[in-house]
Design an enzyme around this catalytic site. Structure first.
Site, PDB file in Angstrom:
ATOM      1  CG  HIS A 259       3.999  90.900  42.275  1.00 11.36           C
ATOM      2  ND1 HIS A 259       3.352  91.815  43.118  1.00 11.36           N
ATOM      3  CD2 HIS A 259       5.197  91.032  42.125  1.00 11.36           C
ATOM      4  CE1 HIS A 259       4.191  92.626  43.465  1.00 11.36           C
ATOM      5  NE2 HIS A 259       5.523  92.076  43.331  1.00 11.36           N
ATOM      6  CG  ASP A 371       7.346  90.736  46.309  1.00 14.00           C
ATOM      7  OD1 ASP A 371       7.781  90.125  47.194  1.00 14.00           O
ATOM      8  OD2 ASP A 371       8.034  91.550  45.604  1.00 14.00           O
ATOM      9  CG  HIS A 577       6.807  96.294  46.776  1.00 14.44           C
ATOM     10  ND1 HIS A 577       5.731  96.017  46.499  1.00 14.44           N
ATOM     11  CD2 HIS A 577       7.862  95.119  46.237  1.00 14.44           C
ATOM     12  CE1 HIS A 577       5.579  95.001  45.381  1.00 14.44           C
ATOM     13  NE2 HIS A 577       7.043  94.465  45.360  1.00 14.44           N
TER      14      HIS A 577
END
Length: 1013
Positions: A259, A371, A577
């Site tokens: 990630h 996430d 995000h």
């Protein structure tokens, strides 16, 4: 026995840490190191190697925060290492920040080929698998002095302008060494068995078997010659590692992962380099471990790599072709899903999927958002319409009040669409395949019994890094190991297909997945929210007006395909995000503000050019209405003749120190303290505000969340509130008799608040503006509207529809939604009457009923908008400065009125001159249908694409009337492709008048492709 086991655990830990792991590399030989420190931002390899390099050494400081140093490392492999596996070991001065959270490096060959990344817990660079002796080592390391930005409430490390001018790091290691492969294997054997034993029940015989074997191995170990005894030590453990898992053991699909936040505690420019380091690591690792399957989302990150590191991108292509590098998610970035508008979420899918199809010939089937901070109920439908079938996240495990009840389930959206969904029960997207993580995932799996499979993403993440060879070696050992779940390295698609086949009757979760955490992200960094909202609507206008101009005969206007694509991509990146939610460092948000301003200027110019081309060169006064509704006589989606001013003025009077505005529909009283004291709906003959209350009331709360400043608003903020009622100045402006304005100025603390209250002729709407020069700290500013409505639920706009949420706190799930997200409007009602609050830049809201003992306001419902915050971390200057927000109180409103007024406040009409009215490219009416986008087809065929949705939550038939000759009409997917399944969901027929009739179900999104004749 317990004391013995405790002592043995400590003994094994110390033996691993101090004896075995230090012996993994032997015959260490220092290398010659020179360095060139860049004076400014990073430069490409070809430019960097032309810099003057000067001698340096291990122990020397380097690296002001965010700077770059290039190290050149040269050595000759000693003859005595012939036949051995030799590696370069580089420690840039790593501390405890972990991979991706401190210094990092990318290693290059002398001709500029990136080899792999250098990070904490990943220090090696392969030199040769079997040395002959005398090989020349000559490598460059691009070292990034990225600071560790921890949870300090204030930091000067978040922007170049504030970082101290002192080095952060000291070069700690630069040497070539022999990799002792048997010692490395012993370390992993020991670690796997040791971690497994710690997780087994005390009465499990295998636990004692492992303890006995490990103790015997440690007893037998010659600490003076670990390499010499490693093979013998491994032989003692081999029988335990060979024992297979029990029949029916839980199956884990392990997926390599890294990630990488596209921006967060680092700027975008650093993310580009993080991608290069991580992807270089992964493609190198794939050479040694053919079983590796690495799932990687975010087309933007691939595009960055293609642009800045084409050699790494070519290796990615090769590994995609071999099945080892697996594009997933199909989105431009892993975006927030609460705040982006509906069309923006569509374009996240469209831009991402198109990139993957164009560059790799693949189409992901799983939405991959591990996430993001909660998930809109619009996602299942959009996912299905974009060709997805599965959804993955793990963020709901962060709920602070209620445990999410499932790990494998069907997720049903607000329209009824469903996607098969999985949350990894290990509750991480950065697993290390440790025994603890494996055991926890099995024990935590909420759907055990009917389901027996879960997915586990492994590899360092957030700041990148990805899987390591130690993780891959661990995976080989736990593939079929007694006492452990079975672990197979697989692709997400392989997992989902098997899990869905195993568990087709999985339970259903309906509606949004509200994260009971990070509620402050609806409000933090107001400039992000305003920039996003404005850019979304400018893009709507740009596509509508450029399509109108391009189709209009004789305009000579060419549709700007490439320009619009680029602008969309730039805006979609800012929906990542940690950018749009406002949870990044100052550098990120400063650049985002600059990007929003640049995009706005570019779009304004594009809109003006398109409108001029469509309207012609005449001097007739016209008005352009980009909303999907008629506004003041101007039809939807068209350029119409200006209807001229409204004739009836608004009455202004003064009564007992108050100002009263009356337009025959509403009578509004502004009290001496500048708040709304009464709003009487003359049409319905009822008071809108709760008795004895004040509306448009600014309220300040201390805002001191327990954990994450920018992310969180904690419920206890409500324990203290201060109303702003002091008035410095109150004036009435009647220059425009059809729109009188009451202006109120307040000074409180270090901030100045200028409020405007407007009642326009012919409107059942009170228009409100707040211009604030905000200089508070750790404070939340809200504006309150206590309404004379007994509403047990609110309706809040979300993408392509709305969601209902309870206003009471009957259950813990209701109580946890003390801060909620709404887009352009929020509506509350009781039978026969409703009120909407619309806005142009606000997302955070709360809706409450009277509290205990508050009998005075019984039957009231209070709607509040969260306007601005001031968290200190990770950007200590969050929201400081000048902001302007508009919102309005719409009286006597149904949902249809809320929808209309929400568009209207965000899409003000444009005045221009031209030849005369322009026929709309398309008009739509009936069936609760609302047009969200009008554009030309992406394949440059000239076809017109219309995206519409049912906005009221009911069923109906929409009539679509093209303003041009059509050869046919088709319902297509979001990528504008024919799809029989999607077409069957929204049957359309062409009526005798050449219009197209489309049957709609609640909140259904339909993409209609009109083929031009």
């Amino acid at each position: 026995m317990h004391r013995h086991l405790t002592d043995l655990t400590a003994r094994i830990d110390r033996t691993l840490r101090e004896r075995i792991l230090p012996a993994v590399h032997t015959h260490r030989t220092p290398v010659e190191v020179t360095v060139a420190h860049l004076p400014g931002e990073p430069v490409p390899f070809a430019e960097a190697v032309r810099l003057p390099f000067v001698p340096t050494a291990v122990g020397e400081p380097w690296g002001r925060a965010w700077s770059t140093s290039w190290f050149r490392m040269r050595a000759t492999v000693p003859p005595e290492l012939a036949g051995r596996r030799v590696e370069l070991l580089v420690d840039l001065g790593f501390r405890t920040g972990g991979p991706g959270f401190e210094a990092e490096g990318l290693v290059y060959t002398p001709d500029g080929v990136p080899l792999k990344g250098i990070e904490p817990r990943n220090l090696y660079v392969p030199i040769t698998a079997s040395a002959t002796g005398g090989e020349q080592v000559d490598l460059y390391v691009e070292a990034a002095a990225n600071p560790t930005i921890g949870g300090s409430p204030t930091t000067d490390l978040g922007d170049l302008a504030t970082v101290p001018d002192t080095p952060l790091y000291r070069l700690a290691r630069a040497e070539i060494a022999v990799l002792e492969e048997e010692v490395q294997a012993l370390a992993i054997d020991t670690q796997v068995l040791h971690e497994l034993a710690l997780q087994l029940p005390e009465n499990d015989p295998r636990r004692e078997q492992i303890r006995v074997a490990l103790e015997r191995m440690v007893d037998d170990l010659d600490v003076r010659d670990i390499p010499g005894c490693a093979a013998r030590a491994r032989a003692l453990l081999a029988p335990l590692l060979a024992a297979p898992a029990v029949t029916g053991a839980h199956r884990i699909s392990a997926v390599g992962h890294a990630h990488i936040d596209s921006a967060w505690l680092w700027p975008v420019r650093e993310t580009i380099r993080k991608c290069a380091r991580t992807f270089a690591n992964v493609t190198a690792l794939a050479e040694d471990y053919p079983e590796l399957r690495f799932a990687c989302s975010s087309a933007q990150q691939y595009a960055w790599t293609q642009q800045h590191h084409p050699q790494v991108f070519d290796r990615i292509r090769q590994k995609v072709a071999s099945g080892q590098f697996v594009p997933v998610g199909g989105m431009w970035v892993e975006s927030d899903t609460n705040l982006p508008g509906g069309e923006a979420l569509v374009r996240q899918f469209v831009q991402g999927k198109r990139f993957f199809a164009r560059e790799f010939g693949v189409e992901p089937r799983e939405v991959w958002l591990p996430d993001s901070f909660g998930y809109t109920g619009a996602l299942p439908q959009l996912a299905r319409l974009a060709g997805f079938r599965w959804f993955l996240s793990q963020k709901m495990s962060w709920n602070t009040t209620n445990r999410f009840p499932h790990h494998t389930f069907w997720w049903e959206g607000i329209d009824g669409s469903r996607v098969f969904t999985h949350f990894p029960p290990a509750e991480t997207y950065s697993a290390k395949l440790s025994g603890e993580q494996l055991a926890f995932g099995v024990a935590n799996f909420a759907d055990a019994g009917p389901a027996n499979r879960s997915l586990l993403p492994f590899g360092y993440g957030d700041g990148g890094g990805g899987p390591t060879r130690e993780m891959l070696e661990t995976a080989r050992r736990v593939a079929d190991l007694a006492g452990s779940p079975r672990v197979a390295i697989e692709t997400p698609a392989e997992f989902f297909a098997a899990a869905q086949e195993e568990y087709p009757q999985a339970p259903v979760w309906s509606g949004e997945m509200y994260l009971e955490f990070h509620r402050g992200t609806y409000t933090s960094q107001l400039a992000m929210k305003q920039g996003n909202r404005r850019t979304e609507h400018l893009l709507r206008e740009a596509e509508l007006w450029t399509a109108t101009a391009a189709v209009r005969a004789g305009s000579g206007f060419d549709y700007p395909y490439q320009q619009l694509d680029r602008i969309w991509q730039e805006m979609l990146l800012l929906q990542f995000h940690d950018i749009l939610p406002g949870s990044s460092i100052a550098w990120v948000h400063r650049e985002a503000r600059e990007t929003y301003a640049r995009l706005a200027a570019e779009l304004e110019e594009l809109i003006a050019t398109a409108l001029a081309a469509a309207a012609g060169t005449g001097d007739r006064e016209l008005v352009a209405n980009a909303t999907p509704h008629e506004v003041d006589g101007a039809p939807a989606l068209t350029i119409a003749a200006d209807a001229g001013p409204v004739a009836a003025p608004v009455t202004v009077s003064h009564q007992d120190g108050a100002v009263v505005l009356d337009n025959g529909l509403l009578r509004v009283r502004i009290d001496a303290d500048g708040t709304l004291g009464a709003v009487h709906d003359l049409v319905a003959d009822r008071e809108v505000l709760a008795p004895g209350s004040s509306a448009n009331l600014l309220q300040l709360h201390p805002d001191l969340p327990v954990r994450f400043d920018a992310w969180d608003v904690d419920e206890f903020y409500r324990h203290r509130v201060r109303d702003l009622r002091s008035v410095q100045d109150l004036t009435v402006d009647t220059v425009d008799p059809a729109r009188p304005v009451v202006r109120v100025t307040r000074v409180d603390g270090d901030s100045t608040y200028r409020q405007s209250i407007t009642l326009a002729a012919g409107e059942r709407r009170v228009d409100l503006t707040l211009d604030v020069d905000w200089h508070e700290r750790e404070t939340l500013c809200k504006v309150a509207f206590p309404l004379a409505l007994h509403a047990d639920r609110s309706s809040a706009e979300t993408q392509f529809g709305h969601v209902h949420r309870a206003t009471h706190t009957n259950t813990s799930w209701d109580a946890a939604r003390f801060e909620i997200c709404a887009h352009r409007w929020l509506h509350v009602a009781e039978p026969g009457y409703g009120v909407a609050v619309v806005n142009d830049s606000t997302y955070g809201h709360d809706v409450t009923r009277p509290g205990p003992g508050d009998a005075r306001a019984a039957g009231a419902t209070t709607v509040r908008l969260s306007l601005v915050r001031a968290p200190r971390y990770p950007d200590p200057e969050t929201d400081q400065g000048r902001h302007t927000m508009r919102y309005a109180l719409v009286c006597g409103a149904g949902i249809d009125d809320a929808v209309r007024e929400g568009y209207r406040i965000n899409l003000p009409r444009r005045r221009l001159h031209g030849d005369g009215p322009v026929q709309p490219l398309v008009s739509v009416d009936g069936g609760g249908a609302v047009v969200e986008a009008v554009k030309l087809a992406d394949d440059r065929s000239g076809d017109v694409v219309v995206r519409l949705y049912e906005s009221l939550g009911g069923r109906g038939r929409a009539r679509v009337r093209p303003g041009f000759t059509v050869a046919g009409a088709d319902v297509v997917d979001l990528l504008e492709r024919p799809d029989p399944e999607i077409a069957a969901l929204a049957p359309c027929v062409t009526a005798e008048d050449a219009s197209v009739l489309v049957d709609l179900s609640p909140f259904q999104v339909v993409t209609l492709r009109l083929r031009r004749a």
